[in-house]
Scaffold this active site. Structure first.
Site, short mmCIF file in Angstrom:
data_model
loop_
_atom_site.label_atom_id
_atom_site.label_comp_id
_atom_site.label_asym_id
_atom_site.label_seq_id
_atom_site.Cartn_x
_atom_site.Cartn_y
_atom_site.Cartn_z
N ASP A 31 -9.45 1.81 -7.78
CA ASP A 31 -8.26 2.59 -8.13
C ASP A 31 -8.64 4.08 -8.18
O ASP A 31 -9.67 4.46 -8.73
CB ASP A 31 -7.72 2.14 -9.49
CG ASP A 31 -6.31 2.63 -9.73
OD1 ASP A 31 -5.38 1.80 -9.74
OD2 ASP A 31 -6.13 3.86 -9.90
N ILE A 32 -7.77 4.90 -7.61
CA ILE A 32 -8.05 6.34 -7.53
C ILE A 32 -8.00 7.01 -8.90
O ILE A 32 -8.63 8.06 -9.11
CB ILE A 32 -7.09 7.01 -6.51
CG1 ILE A 32 -7.65 8.31 -5.99
CG2 ILE A 32 -5.69 7.19 -7.09
CD1 ILE A 32 -6.94 8.84 -4.76
N ASN A 88 1.86 -5.50 -12.27
CA ASN A 88 3.05 -4.84 -12.78
C ASN A 88 4.22 -5.11 -11.84
O ASN A 88 4.05 -5.14 -10.62
CB ASN A 88 2.82 -3.32 -12.87
CG ASN A 88 1.73 -2.97 -13.87
OD1 ASN A 88 1.61 -3.61 -14.92
ND2 ASN A 88 0.94 -1.96 -13.56
N GLU A 96 4.16 1.37 -9.85
CA GLU A 96 4.27 2.65 -9.15
C GLU A 96 4.24 2.47 -7.63
O GLU A 96 4.89 3.22 -6.90
CB GLU A 96 3.10 3.58 -9.54
CG GLU A 96 3.13 4.04 -10.98
CD GLU A 96 1.85 4.75 -11.37
OE1 GLU A 96 1.02 5.05 -10.50
OE2 GLU A 96 1.67 4.98 -12.58
N VAL A 97 3.46 1.52 -7.17
CA VAL A 97 3.31 1.30 -5.73
C VAL A 97 3.93 -0.06 -5.40
O VAL A 97 3.49 -1.09 -5.93
CB VAL A 97 1.83 1.35 -5.30
CG1 VAL A 97 1.71 1.10 -3.80
CG2 VAL A 97 1.21 2.70 -5.66
N HIS A 101 0.07 -5.89 -6.06
CA HIS A 101 -1.39 -5.78 -6.21
C HIS A 101 -1.82 -6.29 -7.57
O HIS A 101 -1.08 -6.19 -8.55
CB HIS A 101 -1.84 -4.33 -6.01
CG HIS A 101 -1.06 -3.33 -6.81
ND1 HIS A 101 0.19 -2.90 -6.43
CD2 HIS A 101 -1.33 -2.71 -7.97
CE1 HIS A 101 0.65 -2.04 -7.32
NE2 HIS A 101 -0.25 -1.92 -8.27
N HIS A 103 -4.44 -5.79 -10.57
CA HIS A 103 -5.41 -4.87 -11.18
C HIS A 103 -6.54 -5.70 -11.80
O HIS A 103 -6.27 -6.65 -12.55
CB HIS A 103 -4.76 -4.06 -12.31
CG HIS A 103 -3.74 -3.06 -11.89
ND1 HIS A 103 -4.00 -1.70 -11.81
CD2 HIS A 103 -2.43 -3.21 -11.53
CE1 HIS A 103 -2.89 -1.07 -11.43
NE2 HIS A 103 -1.93 -1.96 -11.27
P1 AMP Z 1 1.01 0.06 -10.33
O1 AMP Z 1 1.46 0.93 -11.46
O2 AMP Z 1 0.73 -1.35 -10.80
O3 AMP Z 1 1.93 0.10 -9.15
O4 AMP Z 1 -0.41 0.62 -9.91
C1 AMP Z 1 -0.60 1.44 -8.81
C2 AMP Z 1 -2.03 1.89 -8.87
O5 AMP Z 1 -2.39 2.40 -7.60
C3 AMP Z 1 -2.30 3.00 -9.90
O6 AMP Z 1 -3.26 2.54 -10.84
C4 AMP Z 1 -2.80 4.15 -9.04
O7 AMP Z 1 -3.82 4.89 -9.67
C5 AMP Z 1 -3.31 3.44 -7.80
N1 AMP Z 1 -3.32 4.25 -6.59
C6 AMP Z 1 -2.31 5.01 -6.10
N2 AMP Z 1 -2.69 5.60 -4.96
C7 AMP Z 1 -3.95 5.19 -4.71
C8 AMP Z 1 -4.90 5.45 -3.67
N3 AMP Z 1 -4.62 6.26 -2.64
N4 AMP Z 1 -6.12 4.85 -3.74
C9 AMP Z 1 -6.42 4.04 -4.76
N5 AMP Z 1 -5.57 3.75 -5.77
C10 AMP Z 1 -4.36 4.32 -5.75
#
Ligand code: AMP
Length: 116
Positions: A31-32, A88, A96-97, A101, A103
């Protein structure tokens, strides 16, 4: 509902990520913005926006996300101390994405189940 996100670009290696594992159905990368010393995302290659769109046909791959998470934790030496696995979903889940996925969080006590 199957729009690409930044995770598709990571899978295709169009943007950089620290990929720690990949096979024919899943990819795992750091995770970034890590929320723990070990914070790895395990994602399906197939775009499933949220857990709501997962179907019976996805069950084998979804189980695979968990076994790969455990394998990564073992290989990185934090399986015995423990870790948290988390998915999530949508706004109330803090997603967020919109590419499903898992975690994998570990490397220290992760704290209470529900934050904030
Ligand atoms: P979620 O809130 O479950 O959708 O988590 C999305 C996760 O993706 C967050 O923890 C972000 O920090 C991570 N994330 C977003 N962009 C990137 C990226 N380019 N590389 C790695 N992790 C990312």
């Amino acid at each position: 509902m199957t729009e690409e996100t930044i995770f598709s670009k990571i899978i295709r290696r169009e943007i950089p990520a620290d990929i720690v594992y990949e096979d024919e159905s899943v990819v795992a990368f750091k995770d970034i913005h890590p929320k723990a010393p070990q914070h790895i995302l395990i994602i399906p290659r197939k775009i499933i926006p949220t857990a709501n769109e997962a179907t019976e046909n996805d069950e084998k791959m979804l189980g695979h996300l968990i076994t790969i998470a455990a394998q990564i934790a073992k290989q990185n030496g934090f399986a015995d101390d423990g870790y948290r696995l988390m998915i999530n979903c949508n706004k109330h889940g803090g997603q967020e994405v919109y590419h499903l996925h898992l975690h994998l969080l570990g490397g220290k006590p992760i704290g209470p189940m529900v934050c904030g």
